[in-house]
Design a protein around this motif. Structure first.
Motif, PDB file in Angstrom:
ATOM      1  N   SER A 210      10.541  -5.898 -21.853  1.00 33.04           N
ATOM      2  CA  SER A 210      12.088  -5.712 -20.928  1.00 33.04           C
ATOM      3  C   SER A 210      11.562  -5.597 -19.746  1.00 33.04           C
ATOM      4  N   PRO A 211      12.647  -5.691 -18.698  1.00 38.27           N
ATOM      5  CA  PRO A 211      12.558  -5.507 -17.145  1.00 38.27           C
ATOM      6  C   PRO A 211      11.866  -4.280 -16.659  1.00 38.27           C
ATOM      7  N   ALA A 212      12.073  -3.256 -17.430  1.00 42.03           N
ATOM      8  CA  ALA A 212      11.543  -1.841 -16.943  1.00 42.03           C
ATOM      9  C   ALA A 212      10.007  -2.095 -17.492  1.00 42.03           C
ATOM     10  N   GLU A 213       9.843  -2.433 -18.690  1.00 43.25           N
ATOM     11  CA  GLU A 213       8.342  -2.847 -19.199  1.00 43.25           C
ATOM     12  C   GLU A 213       7.443  -3.620 -18.051  1.00 43.25           C
ATOM     13  N   LEU A 214       7.972  -4.772 -17.686  1.00 39.97           N
ATOM     14  CA  LEU A 214       7.592  -5.415 -16.839  1.00 39.97           C
ATOM     15  C   LEU A 214       7.254  -4.770 -15.550  1.00 39.97           C
ATOM     16  N   ASP A 215       8.259  -4.026 -14.969  1.00 42.09           N
ATOM     17  CA  ASP A 215       7.839  -3.507 -13.667  1.00 42.09           C
ATOM     18  C   ASP A 215       6.986  -2.291 -13.870  1.00 42.09           C
ATOM     19  N   THR A 216       6.846  -1.717 -14.969  1.00 39.03           N
ATOM     20  CA  THR A 216       5.841  -0.627 -15.336  1.00 39.03           C
ATOM     21  C   THR A 216       4.334  -1.384 -15.185  1.00 39.03           C
ATOM     22  N   VAL A 217       4.170  -2.673 -15.806  1.00 40.62           N
ATOM     23  CA  VAL A 217       2.783  -3.418 -15.825  1.00 40.62           C
ATOM     24  C   VAL A 217       2.682  -3.676 -14.291  1.00 40.62           C
ATOM     25  N   VAL A 218       3.525  -4.252 -13.469  1.00 42.68           N
ATOM     26  CA  VAL A 218       3.121  -4.339 -12.184  1.00 42.68           C
ATOM     27  C   VAL A 218       2.805  -3.220 -11.271  1.00 42.68           C
ATOM     28  N   VAL A 219       3.536  -2.379 -11.442  1.00 43.63           N
ATOM     29  CA  VAL A 219       3.225  -1.059 -10.549  1.00 43.63           C
ATOM     30  C   VAL A 219       2.016  -0.358 -10.863  1.00 43.63           C
ATOM     31  N   ASN A 220       1.702  -0.460 -12.250  1.00 40.21           N
ATOM     32  CA  ASN A 220       0.494   0.122 -12.675  1.00 40.21           C
ATOM     33  C   ASN A 220      -0.718  -0.681 -12.612  1.00 40.21           C
ATOM     34  N   SER A 221      -0.734  -1.986 -12.314  1.00 43.10           N
ATOM     35  CA  SER A 221      -1.839  -2.522 -12.171  1.00 43.10           C
ATOM     36  C   SER A 221      -1.997  -3.637 -10.893  1.00 43.10           C
ATOM     37  N   LEU A 222      -1.220  -4.785 -10.929  1.00 41.28           N
ATOM     38  CA  LEU A 222      -1.186  -5.512  -9.672  1.00 41.28           C
ATOM     39  C   LEU A 222      -0.619  -5.018  -8.477  1.00 41.28           C
ATOM     40  N   GLY A 223       0.351  -4.174  -8.612  1.00 43.12           N
ATOM     41  CA  GLY A 223       0.934  -3.741  -7.420  1.00 43.12           C
ATOM     42  C   GLY A 223      -0.031  -2.749  -6.927  1.00 43.12           C
ATOM     43  N   LEU A 224      -0.667  -1.993  -7.580  1.00 46.57           N
ATOM     44  CA  LEU A 224      -1.565  -0.898  -7.286  1.00 46.57           C
ATOM     45  C   LEU A 224      -2.774  -1.503  -6.622  1.00 46.57           C
ATOM     46  N   ARG A 225      -3.174  -2.863  -7.053  1.00 42.13           N
ATOM     47  CA  ARG A 225      -4.716  -3.551  -6.622  1.00 42.13           C
ATOM     48  C   ARG A 225      -4.056  -3.891  -5.479  1.00 42.13           C
ATOM     49  N   TRP A 226      -2.824  -4.646  -5.276  1.00 44.50           N
ATOM     50  CA  TRP A 226      -2.427  -5.418  -4.085  1.00 44.50           C
ATOM     51  C   TRP A 226      -1.998  -4.408  -2.904  1.00 44.50           C
ATOM     52  N   SER A 227      -1.723  -3.202  -3.258  1.00 43.45           N
ATOM     53  CA  SER A 227      -1.489  -2.428  -2.019  1.00 43.45           C
ATOM     54  C   SER A 227      -2.814  -2.324  -1.355  1.00 43.45           C
ATOM     55  N   THR A 228      -3.795  -2.612  -1.911  1.00 47.85           N
ATOM     56  CA  THR A 228      -5.310  -2.266  -1.230  1.00 47.85           C
ATOM     57  C   THR A 228      -5.907  -3.565  -0.710  1.00 47.85           C
ATOM     58  N   VAL A 229      -5.944  -4.656  -1.537  1.00 49.13           N
ATOM     59  CA  VAL A 229      -6.505  -5.729  -1.444  1.00 49.13           C
ATOM     60  C   VAL A 229      -5.701  -6.731  -1.961  1.00 49.13           C
ATOM     61  N   GLY A 230      -5.633  -8.136  -1.323  1.00 45.55           N
ATOM     62  CA  GLY A 230      -4.993  -9.203  -1.356  1.00 45.55           C
ATOM     63  C   GLY A 230      -5.666  -9.915  -2.991  1.00 45.55           C
ATOM     64  N   PRO A 231      -4.870 -10.943  -3.278  1.00 44.18           N
ATOM     65  CA  PRO A 231      -5.359 -11.762  -4.667  1.00 44.18           C
ATOM     66  C   PRO A 231      -6.567 -12.145  -4.258  1.00 44.18           C
ATOM     67  N   PHE A 232      -7.097 -13.002  -3.133  1.00 50.02           N
ATOM     68  CA  PHE A 232      -8.443 -13.355  -3.236  1.00 50.02           C
ATOM     69  C   PHE A 232      -9.460 -12.337  -2.899  1.00 50.02           C
ATOM     70  N   LEU A 233      -9.430 -11.258  -2.332  1.00 47.49           N
ATOM     71  CA  LEU A 233     -10.344 -10.313  -2.453  1.00 47.49           C
ATOM     72  C   LEU A 233     -10.570  -9.649  -3.661  1.00 47.49           C
ATOM     73  N   GLY A 234      -9.176  -9.401  -4.171  1.00 53.26           N
ATOM     74  CA  GLY A 234      -9.353  -8.888  -5.642  1.00 53.26           C
ATOM     75  C   GLY A 234     -10.175  -9.573  -6.696  1.00 53.26           C
ATOM     76  N   ALA A 235     -10.024 -11.116  -6.514  1.00 51.81           N
ATOM     77  CA  ALA A 235     -10.904 -11.805  -7.511  1.00 51.81           C
ATOM     78  C   ALA A 235     -12.186 -12.002  -7.017  1.00 51.81           C
ATOM     79  N   HIS A 236     -12.537 -11.815  -5.851  1.00 50.21           N
ATOM     80  CA  HIS A 236     -13.815 -11.849  -5.280  1.00 50.21           C
ATOM     81  C   HIS A 236     -14.555 -10.544  -5.726  1.00 50.21           C
ATOM     82  N   LEU A 237     -13.858  -9.322  -5.829  1.00 53.89           N
ATOM     83  CA  LEU A 237     -14.493  -8.346  -6.342  1.00 53.89           C
ATOM     84  C   LEU A 237     -14.359  -8.395  -7.915  1.00 53.89           C
ATOM     85  N   GLY A 238     -13.486  -8.862  -8.516  1.00 55.95           N
ATOM     86  CA  GLY A 238     -13.442  -9.169 -10.072  1.00 55.95           C
ATOM     87  C   GLY A 238     -14.817  -9.890 -10.308  1.00 55.95           C
TER      88      GLY A 238
END
Length: 318
Positions: A210-238
């Motif tokens: 659902s829309p709310a579930e998708l927002d929950t996924v982003v806030v608790n994963s990608l959004g949290l990560r991207w607030s501190t590192v961008g996609p390339f640094l995130g992948a580099h650390l990954g």
């Protein structure tokens, strides 16, 4: 180069223009605002009242902030004596072409002419101007008095000095400017946002979440990560100690297969209506004011945590 910016004109007092007004006044600039809306005075007062404690939380002295803002009857009055003009009009090439012709004619010769355009490059509306050298895109993210990024995008006729001055100005009001080397519709931020939104629409449309579930996924994963590192640094650390090379060499092929399988939402009338209803079911029971207050409070908390690295940008703007 060091320059003192003391007076700003804000053309257009919608959500973005009002936020710019609060930011500029919060940093001590004299601000002149113009917009044909009949409730301009009430809108400016409400925006300053709401933004003042948020700016104070970021360490600004907002005492007397309202005294630094004046309403102007028209564009000519607003830009008279201005060092900076921030345009926030409709996303319409014809409108911007006509408005910037007026700005070039009426604003002082030294004034920066900045556009908050979300998708239209400067070259699209400056080709016929007598002087397009001081026009440059300064695209913020909503609300610009809180979200630091400003995309500085020069047009084909924008001067190098204008780009450098725009970077200096935005840094002077606590923003993080990034100069983009090529014009492209939507610039960088909105293209990234739209790429994610496209897949989000597809996943909801397909009944995966659902829309709310998708927002929950982003806030608790990608959004949290991207607030501190961008996609390339995130992948580099990954990739662990092996970094981005390890990531690319070991899971690059599987990621490519995932890219090939990304969806295209149908978004016909029926699908659009279903999505609207799903979003309204998730969030429609809360007011706009309540939701924006919660958003801004959370963003301030994130910004406070990130403060030691605020405005970490390249010294050479272009």
């Amino acid at each position: 180069m060091s320059e003192s910016f003391t007076t700003a004109a804000v053309i257009g007092a919608g959500t973005i223009g009002l936020s710019w007004t609060a930011l500029f006044a919060g940093h001590g600039l004299e601000v002149r605002v113009t917009d044909p809306r009949p409730d301009l005075a009430e809108a400016v007062e409400a925006a300053l009242t709401a933004a003042a404690p948020q700016l104070a939380a970021r360490g600004l002295d907002v005492r007397g902030i309202a005294d630094r803002v004046r309403l102007a009857d028209d564009v000519a009055e607003a830009v008279r004596g201005a060092d900076v003009v921030q345009e926030n009009g409709p996303e319409d090439v014809v409108f911007k072409r006509e408005l910037f012709a007026t700005l070039v004619r009426e604003a002082p010769a030294h004034a920066l002419l900045l556009s908050s355009s979300s998708a239209i490059p400067a070259t699209a509306f400056t080709g016929e101007l007598d002087d397009a050298s001081r026009v440059v895109i300064g695209h913020p993210f909503n609300p610009p008095h809180l979200v630091p990024l400003v995309e500085v995008v020069p047009g084909a006729r924008t001067g190098e000095e204008t780009v450098a001055r725009a970077v200096e100005f935005y840094r002077s009001v606590g923003r993080t400017p990034v100069v983009e080397r090529k014009e492209i519709p939507g610039f960088v931020g909105n293209r990234l946002q739209n790429a994610l939104s496209r897949e989000a629409l597809y996943l909801v449309e397909q009944g995966v979440v659902s829309p709310a579930e998708l927002d929950t996924v982003v806030v608790n994963s990608l959004g949290l990560r991207w607030s501190t590192v961008g996609p390339f640094l995130g992948a580099h650390l990954g990739g662990g100690p092996g970094g981005y090379r390890h990531m690319a060499e070991h899971i690059g092929a599987s990621m490519q297969r995932m890219w090939d399988g990304l969806g295209t939402p149908e978004q016909g009338p029926e699908q659009t209506e279903a999505l609207i209803e799903a979003v309204e079911n998730a969030y429609g029971h809360r007011s706009y004011a309540e939701l924006t207050e919660e958003r801004d409070r959370r963003q301030i908390a994130v910004l406070s945590a990130l403060r030691p690295t605020d405005n970490a940008t390249e010294e050479n703007p272009r």
